[in-house]
Design a protein around this motif. Sequence first.
Motif, PDB file in Angstrom:
ATOM      1  N   VAL A 173     -29.486  20.672 -38.081  1.00  0.00           N
ATOM      2  CA  VAL A 173     -29.745  20.899 -36.656  1.00  0.00           C
ATOM      3  C   VAL A 173     -29.648  19.582 -35.890  1.00  0.00           C
ATOM      4  N   ALA A 174     -30.222  18.511 -36.453  1.00  0.00           N
ATOM      5  CA  ALA A 174     -30.164  17.206 -35.800  1.00  0.00           C
ATOM      6  C   ALA A 174     -28.737  16.683 -35.743  1.00  0.00           C
ATOM      7  N   LYS A 175     -27.952  16.903 -36.787  1.00  0.00           N
ATOM      8  CA  LYS A 175     -26.554  16.456 -36.812  1.00  0.00           C
ATOM      9  C   LYS A 175     -25.721  17.184 -35.761  1.00  0.00           C
ATOM     10  N   ALA A 176     -26.027  18.468 -35.552  1.00  0.00           N
ATOM     11  CA  ALA A 176     -25.286  19.265 -34.565  1.00  0.00           C
ATOM     12  C   ALA A 176     -25.769  19.011 -33.144  1.00  0.00           C
ATOM     13  N   GLY A 177     -26.913  18.315 -32.988  1.00  0.00           N
ATOM     14  CA  GLY A 177     -27.433  18.036 -31.647  1.00  0.00           C
ATOM     15  C   GLY A 177     -28.081  19.240 -30.997  1.00  0.00           C
ATOM     16  N   LEU A 178     -28.690  20.086 -31.803  1.00  0.00           N
ATOM     17  CA  LEU A 178     -29.327  21.300 -31.304  1.00  0.00           C
ATOM     18  C   LEU A 178     -30.843  21.185 -31.430  1.00  0.00           C
ATOM     19  N   HIS A 179     -31.549  22.170 -30.912  1.00  0.00           N
ATOM     20  CA  HIS A 179     -33.000  22.264 -31.028  1.00  0.00           C
ATOM     21  C   HIS A 179     -33.339  23.577 -31.719  1.00  0.00           C
ATOM     22  N   ALA A 180     -34.290  23.523 -32.658  1.00  0.00           N
ATOM     23  CA  ALA A 180     -34.637  24.732 -33.402  1.00  0.00           C
ATOM     24  C   ALA A 180     -36.098  24.700 -33.816  1.00  0.00           C
ATOM     25  N   ASN A 181     -36.674  25.896 -33.947  1.00  0.00           N
ATOM     26  CA  ASN A 181     -38.008  26.075 -34.514  1.00  0.00           C
ATOM     27  C   ASN A 181     -37.813  26.628 -35.918  1.00  0.00           C
ATOM     28  N   VAL A 182     -38.047  25.785 -36.925  1.00  0.00           N
ATOM     29  CA  VAL A 182     -37.843  26.175 -38.317  1.00  0.00           C
ATOM     30  C   VAL A 182     -39.206  26.488 -38.928  1.00  0.00           C
ATOM     31  N   THR A 183     -39.348  27.701 -39.447  1.00  0.00           N
ATOM     32  CA  THR A 183     -40.597  28.104 -40.089  1.00  0.00           C
ATOM     33  C   THR A 183     -40.335  28.387 -41.562  1.00  0.00           C
ATOM     34  N   VAL A 184     -41.356  28.172 -42.387  1.00  0.00           N
ATOM     35  CA  VAL A 184     -41.257  28.399 -43.827  1.00  0.00           C
ATOM     36  C   VAL A 184     -42.000  29.686 -44.159  1.00  0.00           C
ATOM     37  N   ASP A 185     -41.307  30.621 -44.834  1.00  0.00           N
ATOM     38  CA  ASP A 185     -41.907  31.879 -45.273  1.00  0.00           C
ATOM     39  C   ASP A 185     -41.879  31.898 -46.794  1.00  0.00           C
ATOM     40  N   THR A 186     -43.036  31.667 -47.430  1.00  0.00           N
ATOM     41  CA  THR A 186     -43.102  31.598 -48.893  1.00  0.00           C
ATOM     42  C   THR A 186     -43.611  32.888 -49.520  1.00  0.00           C
ATOM     43  N   SER A 187     -43.641  33.949 -48.764  1.00  0.00           N
ATOM     44  CA  SER A 187     -44.146  35.213 -49.311  1.00  0.00           C
ATOM     45  C   SER A 187     -43.144  35.817 -50.302  1.00  0.00           C
ATOM     46  N   GLU A 188     -43.606  36.767 -51.059  1.00  0.00           N
ATOM     47  CA  GLU A 188     -42.776  37.442 -52.057  1.00  0.00           C
ATOM     48  C   GLU A 188     -41.694  38.269 -51.359  1.00  0.00           C
ATOM     49  N   GLY A 189     -40.466  38.094 -51.750  1.00  0.00           N
ATOM     50  CA  GLY A 189     -39.361  38.851 -51.171  1.00  0.00           C
ATOM     51  C   GLY A 189     -38.936  38.365 -49.782  1.00  0.00           C
ATOM     52  N   ALA A 190     -39.239  37.128 -49.438  1.00  0.00           N
ATOM     53  CA  ALA A 190     -38.863  36.587 -48.132  1.00  0.00           C
ATOM     54  C   ALA A 190     -37.354  36.361 -48.077  1.00  0.00           C
ATOM     55  N   VAL A 191     -36.791  36.570 -46.912  1.00  0.00           N
ATOM     56  CA  VAL A 191     -35.355  36.424 -46.712  1.00  0.00           C
ATOM     57  C   VAL A 191     -35.105  35.274 -45.745  1.00  0.00           C
ATOM     58  N   GLU A 192     -34.142  34.420 -46.091  1.00  0.00           N
ATOM     59  CA  GLU A 192     -33.796  33.286 -45.233  1.00  0.00           C
ATOM     60  C   GLU A 192     -32.945  33.781 -44.066  1.00  0.00           C
ATOM     61  N   VAL A 217     -35.711  30.835 -40.129  1.00  0.00           N
ATOM     62  CA  VAL A 217     -36.708  31.075 -41.165  1.00  0.00           C
ATOM     63  C   VAL A 217     -36.094  30.665 -42.499  1.00  0.00           C
ATOM     64  N   VAL A 218     -36.820  29.818 -43.250  1.00  0.00           N
ATOM     65  CA  VAL A 218     -36.373  29.390 -44.576  1.00  0.00           C
ATOM     66  C   VAL A 218     -37.463  29.707 -45.592  1.00  0.00           C
ATOM     67  N   THR A 219     -37.117  29.568 -46.884  1.00  0.00           N
ATOM     68  CA  THR A 219     -38.055  29.980 -47.929  1.00  0.00           C
ATOM     69  C   THR A 219     -38.751  28.828 -48.642  1.00  0.00           C
ATOM     70  N   SER A 220     -38.355  27.563 -48.391  1.00  0.00           N
ATOM     71  CA  SER A 220     -39.010  26.442 -49.067  1.00  0.00           C
ATOM     72  C   SER A 220     -39.022  25.216 -48.160  1.00  0.00           C
ATOM     73  N   ASP A 221     -39.867  24.253 -48.502  1.00  0.00           N
ATOM     74  CA  ASP A 221     -39.969  23.031 -47.708  1.00  0.00           C
ATOM     75  C   ASP A 221     -38.728  22.152 -47.861  1.00  0.00           C
ATOM     76  N   ALA A 222     -38.135  22.136 -49.045  1.00  0.00           N
ATOM     77  CA  ALA A 222     -36.920  21.357 -49.258  1.00  0.00           C
ATOM     78  C   ALA A 222     -35.772  21.915 -48.405  1.00  0.00           C
ATOM     79  N   ARG A 223     -35.698  23.230 -48.364  1.00  0.00           N
ATOM     80  CA  ARG A 223     -34.645  23.872 -47.547  1.00  0.00           C
ATOM     81  C   ARG A 223     -34.897  23.611 -46.070  1.00  0.00           C
ATOM     82  N   LYS A 224     -36.155  23.524 -45.669  1.00  0.00           N
ATOM     83  CA  LYS A 224     -36.500  23.241 -44.272  1.00  0.00           C
ATOM     84  C   LYS A 224     -35.987  21.864 -43.877  1.00  0.00           C
ATOM     85  N   GLN A 225     -36.122  20.887 -44.758  1.00  0.00           N
ATOM     86  CA  GLN A 225     -35.625  19.543 -44.461  1.00  0.00           C
ATOM     87  C   GLN A 225     -34.108  19.524 -44.348  1.00  0.00           C
ATOM     88  N   GLU A 226     -33.415  20.287 -45.206  1.00  0.00           N
ATOM     89  CA  GLU A 226     -31.955  20.378 -45.140  1.00  0.00           C
ATOM     90  C   GLU A 226     -31.507  20.980 -43.799  1.00  0.00           C
TER      91      GLU A 226
END
Length: 114
Positions: A55-74, A41-50
């Motif tokens: 994840v791609a560099k490490a050769g892993l698979h992940a489901n990355v979701t963006v949580d833009t709500s107030e007080g969201a924690v990465e 879980v990440v807090t912004s779209d830019a962070r999601k791309q990072e």
Amino acid sequence: MSDKFFFKGRQDARQHHTAYGGFQTNASKKSGSRKFPLTLVVTSDARKQEIEAQVAKAGLHANVTVDTSEGAVESITELTVLQNKGATVTTAKVPSRNDPCTCGSGLKFKKCCG
């Protein structure tokens, strides 16, 4: 001959224990694989791309979701644990007493360097 001297096993045919129960023979689940992806879980779209690049560099698979709500924690601890995992340490075998010496003299280790 009589059956009382020879045991022939159970008379009723029972099912195998793994066919119907909750017993899992393959219990190990490798996180980050295609079957068991990481949940991040990440807090912004830019962070999601990072994170997706990491994840791609490490050769892993992940489901990355963006949580833009107030007080969201990465939450990317699963990824950092897998990235910081130490490599397997291998050590050179110490020669035993009767092995040839490693210095190349041709003598046994116990007569030369031991």
